[in-house]
Structure formats: structure tokens, C-alpha cells
Design a protein around this motif. Sequence first.
Motif, short mmCIF file in Angstrom:
data_model
loop_
_atom_site.label_atom_id
_atom_site.label_comp_id
_atom_site.label_asym_id
_atom_site.label_seq_id
_atom_site.Cartn_x
_atom_site.Cartn_y
_atom_site.Cartn_z
N GLY A 95 -4.24 18.78 8.60
CA GLY A 95 -5.05 19.50 9.57
C GLY A 95 -5.49 20.86 9.06
N ARG A 96 -4.56 21.63 8.48
CA ARG A 96 -4.91 22.94 7.93
C ARG A 96 -5.95 22.81 6.83
NH1 ARG A 96 0.79 23.71 8.03
NH2 ARG A 96 0.88 23.33 5.79
N SER A 97 -5.77 21.83 5.96
CA SER A 97 -6.67 21.65 4.82
C SER A 97 -8.08 21.31 5.29
CB SER A 97 -6.15 20.54 3.90
OG SER A 97 -4.86 20.86 3.39
N LEU A 98 -8.19 20.44 6.28
CA LEU A 98 -9.52 20.01 6.73
C LEU A 98 -10.19 21.06 7.59
CD1 LEU A 98 -8.86 16.22 7.39
CD2 LEU A 98 -9.76 17.34 5.34
N ARG A 99 -9.41 21.84 8.33
CA ARG A 99 -10.03 22.94 9.10
C ARG A 99 -10.70 23.95 8.18
NH1 ARG A 99 -5.65 21.98 12.58
NH2 ARG A 99 -4.28 23.51 11.57
N ALA A 100 -10.17 24.11 6.97
CA ALA A 100 -10.76 25.04 6.01
C ALA A 100 -12.16 24.60 5.59
CB ALA A 100 -9.86 25.17 4.79
N ALA A 101 -12.49 23.33 5.82
CA ALA A 101 -13.79 22.80 5.41
C ALA A 101 -14.87 23.01 6.46
CB ALA A 101 -13.67 21.30 5.10
N VAL A 102 -14.50 23.43 7.67
CA VAL A 102 -15.43 23.36 8.81
C VAL A 102 -15.72 24.73 9.39
CG1 VAL A 102 -15.75 22.40 11.13
CG2 VAL A 102 -14.64 21.03 9.35
N ASP A 103 -17.00 24.95 9.72
CA ASP A 103 -17.43 26.10 10.51
C ASP A 103 -17.30 25.70 11.97
OD1 ASP A 103 -19.00 27.91 12.06
OD2 ASP A 103 -20.18 28.44 10.30
N MET A 104 -16.30 26.23 12.66
CA MET A 104 -15.97 25.79 14.02
C MET A 104 -17.05 26.15 15.03
SD MET A 104 -13.27 24.07 13.62
CE MET A 104 -11.96 23.89 12.40
N ARG A 105 -17.80 27.22 14.78
CA ARG A 105 -18.88 27.57 15.70
C ARG A 105 -20.03 26.57 15.59
NH1 ARG A 105 -18.49 31.59 18.89
NH2 ARG A 105 -17.00 33.28 18.53
N ARG A 106 -20.33 26.14 14.38
CA ARG A 106 -21.37 25.11 14.21
C ARG A 106 -20.94 23.79 14.83
NH1 ARG A 106 -23.87 25.49 8.06
NH2 ARG A 106 -24.77 27.60 8.24
N LEU A 107 -19.64 23.51 14.79
CA LEU A 107 -19.14 22.26 15.37
C LEU A 107 -19.31 22.25 16.88
CD1 LEU A 107 -17.71 19.55 14.99
CD2 LEU A 107 -15.53 20.78 15.05
N GLY A 108 -19.22 23.43 17.51
CA GLY A 108 -19.35 23.49 18.97
C GLY A 108 -18.07 23.03 19.65
N GLU A 109 -18.11 22.97 20.96
CA GLU A 109 -16.90 22.68 21.73
C GLU A 109 -16.57 21.18 21.73
OE1 GLU A 109 -17.14 24.51 25.57
OE2 GLU A 109 -17.06 26.53 24.75
N ARG A 110 -16.11 20.74 20.59
CA ARG A 110 -15.68 19.35 20.41
C ARG A 110 -14.54 19.31 19.41
NH1 ARG A 110 -20.97 19.64 18.95
NH2 ARG A 110 -21.58 18.34 20.70
N THR A 111 -13.73 18.27 19.49
CA THR A 111 -12.58 18.10 18.60
C THR A 111 -12.80 16.87 17.71
OG1 THR A 111 -11.02 19.08 20.16
CG2 THR A 111 -10.10 17.64 18.48
N ILE A 112 -12.52 17.02 16.44
CA ILE A 112 -12.52 15.88 15.52
C ILE A 112 -11.08 15.64 15.07
CG2 ILE A 112 -13.38 14.87 13.38
CD1 ILE A 112 -15.84 16.60 13.60
N THR A 113 -10.58 14.47 15.37
CA THR A 113 -9.22 14.07 14.98
C THR A 113 -9.30 13.12 13.80
OG1 THR A 113 -8.42 14.31 17.25
CG2 THR A 113 -7.05 13.04 15.74
N ILE A 114 -8.57 13.42 12.75
CA ILE A 114 -8.52 12.55 11.57
C ILE A 114 -7.19 11.81 11.59
CG2 ILE A 114 -8.77 12.42 9.08
CD1 ILE A 114 -11.15 13.72 10.50
N ASP A 115 -7.24 10.50 11.77
CA ASP A 115 -6.04 9.66 11.73
C ASP A 115 -5.88 9.10 10.32
OD1 ASP A 115 -4.94 9.44 14.53
OD2 ASP A 115 -7.03 8.91 14.91
N CYS A 116 -4.76 9.42 9.69
CA CYS A 116 -4.46 8.96 8.34
C CYS A 116 -3.29 7.99 8.40
CB CYS A 116 -4.13 10.14 7.43
SG CYS A 116 -5.45 11.37 7.33
#
Length: 240
Positions: A95-116
Amino acid sequence: MIRADGRKYDESRPVEITTGFIKFAEGSALIRCGDTVVLCNASVEDRVPPHVRPGCGWVTAEYSMLPRANRERSRRDVDKLKLSGRSAEIQRLIGRSLRAAVDMRRLGERTITIDCDVLQGDGGTRTASVTGGFVALALACRGLLEQGLVKAMPIRHYVAGISAGIVDNVPMLDLQYSEDSRAMVDLNCVMNEQGGIIELQGTGEGRAFTAREQQELVALCAQGNARLIQLEKNILGEIL
């Protein structure tokens, strides 16, 4: 030095990433790193956890191993009525690693869950999950952009992860299980396309290690991650 599977000490295992493996997920990638196989699915929800700032999104991850992913059957976490400490630690890393890849403001008020979900484990499952998880995440974000649900691509960095370790006093890249199980030192490294370190986990399992040895292992990981990010670019195109 030639290793058990014929690789050189600075050579990573063959990697194959198959996208669109699951029909219904917003982003899906099956990653094979040698005999390690992980299925990564990205799911998009139009809500965020309470701690997230207004106008921002969130990225999180879950990690699990199938009962026969390893040489002996393991119990499912649901059977134990709690998440194992190992799974909890790994999914926080992802989770920490993938959050570093994303601009959260551009993503807007939504959650992306990565199931591994680890289908087969032969060492390096957490770093394979980061790499495969990034591809699934990027595909989900591309879908949001193509549907007009975001104004700009939320992905700001490519992200990949790989391990290295010291076995019989020799630094090696991308340990498989037969090496990992007897490694003196184990190190996991997550990086972006600029060579910046996002996450670094190093453990002296058989002995302590020096700062110079750490630098050697990080240098090996930098080579491996650069190759993984080039593979991601070949699959995703220049998404940034």
C-alpha cells in the motif's frame, strides 16, 4: 558465480506480466517472476476512508497466499479469524509503495484497492506484488481517464520492487526460495523510474551487514528495478 538455476549473481528471474487476466476488475495483472506467481487486481470505489482529506483519493492493498502456494498447505487467514502478522506487514508495504505512485488530488474522492493473491510462492512475493500491483493500478487509473472520471492521469511515477540478498557471503539479485531460505542478509527495495527509493527493508538474518554491503545490494536492486520499469513501460506505454 553461477546459481542453482543457472543465473549470474546480478541476473533477475524471467518476468512475464499478463494484463486483463480477470474480466471484472478495473485493472488486472498476473505477474510471473520465475516460479513465483501473483494475481493483482485493482478495484475502484467511489468513497474514501474517514482520515482522507476532502477532495483526495486513497490507494490501499490486501495480500494473501493461497493454501497451496507453498510447499506445504497453509491455513487461510479467515480460518484463524485474524490476518497473520506477515500478511499485514506485506500489505502495508504494498500500500505504501503504490500510494507513492499516485497524485491523490487527481484521483479525486475514490479508493483503489489492490488485491494481491499469491498463487505460487518461490521467493520475492512481496516485491512481485508491488510490480504487478502497479500495473493493475495504472490500468485502473487509465480507465478512469478514458471514461472522463478524472481530468488528468493520477499516476505520477512508475513503481517496481525487487529483492536482493547475501548468500554464502555473495550479494545476489532476486532470490528464489532455495536462496532466500538460507540468506544471511535479505533486502527488499522499491524504486521509481528516476531511481529514487520508495521503500527499503533490510534484515540481517544470519549476520549483521555493513553499510557497504547495503550499498552493493541497493545497486543490484537498482539494476533489477530499472529492467522491471522498462517492462512496465512496454506494457503500459508512456502513461506519465
